[in-house]
Design a protein around this motif. Structure first.
Motif, PDB file in Angstrom:
ATOM      1  N   ALA A  65       0.972  -0.658  -0.260  1.00 20.20           N
ATOM      2  CA  ALA A  65       0.131   0.156  -0.204  1.00 20.20           C
ATOM      3  C   ALA A  65       0.855   1.340   0.197  1.00 20.20           C
ATOM      4  CB  ALA A  65      -1.061   0.389   0.781  1.00 20.20           C
ATOM      5  N   ARG A  66       2.340   0.904   0.951  1.00 16.97           N
ATOM      6  CA  ARG A  66       2.782   2.247   0.917  1.00 16.97           C
ATOM      7  C   ARG A  66       3.465   2.423  -0.552  1.00 16.97           C
ATOM      8  NH1 ARG A  66       5.743   2.533   7.054  1.00 16.97           N
ATOM      9  NH2 ARG A  66       4.231   0.874   7.913  1.00 16.97           N
ATOM     10  N   ASN A  69       0.463   3.452  -3.367  1.00 19.31           N
ATOM     11  CA  ASN A  69      -0.400   4.550  -2.935  1.00 19.31           C
ATOM     12  C   ASN A  69      -2.001   3.183  -2.763  1.00 19.31           C
ATOM     13  OD1 ASN A  69       0.621   6.074  -1.940  1.00 19.31           O
ATOM     14  ND2 ASN A  69       0.929   7.247  -3.944  1.00 19.31           N
ATOM     15  N   ARG A  70      -1.728   2.098  -3.408  1.00 16.59           N
ATOM     16  CA  ARG A  70      -2.966   1.506  -3.445  1.00 16.59           C
ATOM     17  C   ARG A  70      -3.553   0.316  -2.468  1.00 16.59           C
ATOM     18  NH1 ARG A  70      -0.929  -0.007  -8.356  1.00 16.59           N
ATOM     19  NH2 ARG A  70      -0.136  -2.075  -7.568  1.00 16.59           N
ATOM     20  N   VAL A  71      -4.766  -0.095  -2.294  1.00 15.97           N
ATOM     21  CA  VAL A  71      -4.895  -0.199  -0.900  1.00 15.97           C
ATOM     22  C   VAL A  71      -4.101  -2.327  -1.143  1.00 15.97           C
ATOM     23  CG1 VAL A  71      -6.664  -1.455   0.090  1.00 15.97           C
ATOM     24  CG2 VAL A  71      -7.186   0.382  -1.035  1.00 15.97           C
ATOM     25  N   ALA A  96      -1.474   3.537   6.718  1.00 19.17           N
ATOM     26  CA  ALA A  96      -1.601   3.357   5.266  1.00 19.17           C
ATOM     27  C   ALA A  96      -2.872   2.461   4.556  1.00 19.17           C
ATOM     28  CB  ALA A  96      -0.803   2.009   5.353  1.00 19.17           C
ATOM     29  N   PRO A  97      -3.441   2.270   3.540  1.00 20.04           N
ATOM     30  CA  PRO A  97      -4.906   1.694   3.601  1.00 20.04           C
ATOM     31  C   PRO A  97      -4.700  -0.011   3.540  1.00 20.04           C
ATOM     32  CG  PRO A  97      -3.426   2.704   1.141  1.00 20.04           C
ATOM     33  CD  PRO A  97      -2.654   3.402   2.162  1.00 20.04           C
ATOM     34  N   VAL A  98      -4.942  -0.677   3.697  1.00 21.86           N
ATOM     35  CA  VAL A  98      -5.602  -2.040   4.235  1.00 21.86           C
ATOM     36  C   VAL A  98      -6.723  -1.737   4.404  1.00 21.86           C
ATOM     37  CG1 VAL A  98      -4.306  -3.805   5.215  1.00 21.86           C
ATOM     38  CG2 VAL A  98      -2.456  -1.888   4.740  1.00 21.86           C
TER      39      VAL A  98
END
Length: 564
Positions: A65-66, A69-71, A96-98
């Motif tokens: 993700a980092r 920049n995607r999940v 972070a988007p997880v």
């Protein structure tokens, strides 16, 4: 057929097609979860990375993700839920988007002493934005997009979906009568964000105009909105020094004359001193927690503050009386720059800051060029700085790995990135594997101590199985170097065995890597390190470099203001 004319599908196919629509290229998991879904994913080209522990799977999703920049997506069956939740701490703290998926026992087995079952929602409460129960497959078109929406909106953070069935099988088998796929935009950090109002920008400009010694402190929030160009332009136009949190490193090249280093508990001395000398601090995408403020002492309480953040709940949380700029940091910095007239005093303070940083680096030069054996870590950091390609991603563990890389590794190129553990020892190696999956065209180098690497060294097998070309550098000093002096101090005047508390090994990680089928190199002489690093990075193969270092040299220690 559903009412909208679409053919119904089962839950397994819906999840797989949704992930494809959302741009998920990899999922990281521990068996046994969503097995039929994983079969559907293969048909759609989604890579399924089986890890050797739930925490490793989470760390891989976090790194993915980092870097992208995607999940990031991670999954585990019911009994692995507690381990998965433990791994989410780092993603939560770093923002972070997880999206984490777990199975759970079906309702008739709950609250009846079911084998290997505890309530999941409390486990995830403190490490997610939300933990949502998915009881029926027909809920998927509502809850799956919502999980991705929440993970990326505002301050990104993990979201948890608890699926009916030990491995989610009840959801997989169930029918989705209206299988509308999620909006692809939900699969990555938003391209469009709320913009700060003109009144806020003008108030910030007015407060900045009163300052004589302003500095910026930039955090991960600025990296996430890709504010590199705007912040560098603002700094150069106004001659304002730039400090960063660990998460904000590379917002400007670390060799830039206005870059004064990390600030806080993982800071080289000049960074903290200069921020403490400032009469105004502009926080940009930085939540000003205890680490980047040296336990809320740098800057001192009462210092004038402008705080720019996408998340309004963070503005003023740790320092009172701030001038709030609530909106996208990239846009806000550009707007603020347009409202500011640079002052001569700012250039004078910037020149003072540049000189102070340069003087400190001159003092470190002998250690950075030392030929001592075992190697000094300062020399290791210098060689990494010189070996990293212009588009490299450096992934660092916590503790001394974080301090050494934050203070002694230079990242001089705008295309370089720095990812760091937000506190979980052992995070870096699996996170680096995930980062490489998320950014396959960029070289990824992992910096880990031996103590951290022991946590998840089994993922060497995963690295070899998937041919993930991460180069892992082990600072091998046969112990936890950061705590050595403190442990010794507790034995002052006493006999005993302090080494039992924080020493271990020695271990030949080079031989271990080769056992797993990963290229291994062992470096015991300083002059060999640079060529080995450059060759391993250029080869684009799974590799580990075992660097034998000396445990006694201390990493740079953060400066703290005198006690009042």
């Amino acid at each position: 057929m559903s009412e909208n004319g679409q053919a119904a599908m089962n839950g397994a196919r819906y999840i797989a097609e949704s992930f494809e629509a959302l741009g998920v290229s990899h999922v990281f998991f521990m068996d046994a979860i969503l097995r039929p879904t994983l079969v559907e994913m293969e048909e759609l080209g989604i890579k399924r990375i089986l890890a050797h522990s739930e925490k490793s799977a989470v760390y891989m999703a976090d790194g993915y993700a980092r870097a992208s920049n995607r999940v990031g997506v991670c999954m585990a069956q019911s009994v692995g839920a507690a381990n998965l939740a433990a791994g989410l701490q780092d993603a939560y703290l770093h923002r972070a988007p997880v999206v984490a998926l777990t199975g759970r026992k079906e309702p008739m087995l709950r609250y009846r002493n079911a084998y290997q079952e505890v309530l999941h929602a409390p486990l995830f409460q403190s490490v997610t934005k939300a933990s949502m129960d998915v009881a029926e497959a027909r809920e998927l078109p509502h809850l799956l997009p919502q999980a991705f929406r929440m993970a990326t909106d505002g301050s990104p953070r993990p979201v948890h979906l608890d699926l009916n069935g030990l491995g989610g099988e009840i959801i997989e088998k169930g029918a989705v009568p209206s299988p509308v796929l999620p909006d692809p935009a939900l699969g990555r950090l938003p391209a469009h964000r709320p913009v700060a109002s003109r009144a806020m920008i003008e108030a910030a400009a007015a407060r900045l105009a009163q300052a004589k010694r302003p500095v910026m402190v930039v955090g991960a929030g600025a990296i996430q909105v890709d504010a590199h160009v705007e912040i560098r332009a603002f700094a150069e136009a106004c001659k304002i020094p730039v400090a960063t949190s660990l998460g904000g490193r590379t917002i400007v090249p670390t060799t830039h004359p206005l870059h004064i280093g990390t600030v806080g508990t993982y800071s080289a001395p000049p960074g903290n001193r200069l921020v403490h000398e400032a009469d105004l601090v502009i926080y940009i995408g930085c939540h000003a927690g205890d680490q980047p403020t040296n336990n809320y002492t740098v800057p001192a309480q009462g210092t004038a503050i402008i705080q720019i953040d996408l998340d309004g709940q963070e503005i003023g949380r740790n320092y009172p009386g701030v001038t709030a700029v609530w909106g996208c940091p990239r846009q806000a910095v550009a707007d603020l720059a347009a409202h500011v007239t640079p002052q001569t005093a700012w250039a004078d303070f910037a020149a003072h800051a540049t000189a102070a940083v340069a003087e400190w680096w001159r003092g470190m030069e002998p250690a950075m060029r030392s030929d001592a054996a075992p190697l000094r870590v300062e020399r290791l950091c210098r060689e990494i700085s010189e070996a990293l390609p212009e588009n490299a991603i450096l992934v660092a563990d916590t503790g001394y790995s974080g301090i050494w890389t934050a203070t002694m590794v230079d990242l001089p190129h705008p295309g370089q990135s720095y990812l760091r553990a937000a506190g979980s020892l052992g995070w870096a190696f699996p996170a680096a594997l995930g980062a490489q999956c998320g950014a396959p065209d960029r070289p990824v180098v992992c910096f880990s101590g031996d103590g951290a690497f022991y946590y998840h060294l089994s993922e060497l097998e995963t690295q070899r199985r998937w041919n993930i070309p991460v180069v892992t550098v082990i600072n091998n000093n046969s112990g936890f170097g950061q705590g050595t002096p403190k442990v010794a101090s507790f034995y002052d005047g006493r006999s005993g065995s302090p080494e039992e508390i924080n020493r271990f090994g020695p271990t030949d990680f080079c031989a271990l890597a080769r056992t797993f089928g990963v290229d291994g190199y062992r470096v015991e002489r300083a002059e060999d390190l640079g060529p080995v690093l450059k060759a391993a990075i250029a080869a684009r193969k799974p590799a580990l470099i075992d660097v034998v270092t000396y445990i006694d040299p201390r990493a740079p220690e953060a400066w703290s203001p005198p006690s009042v």
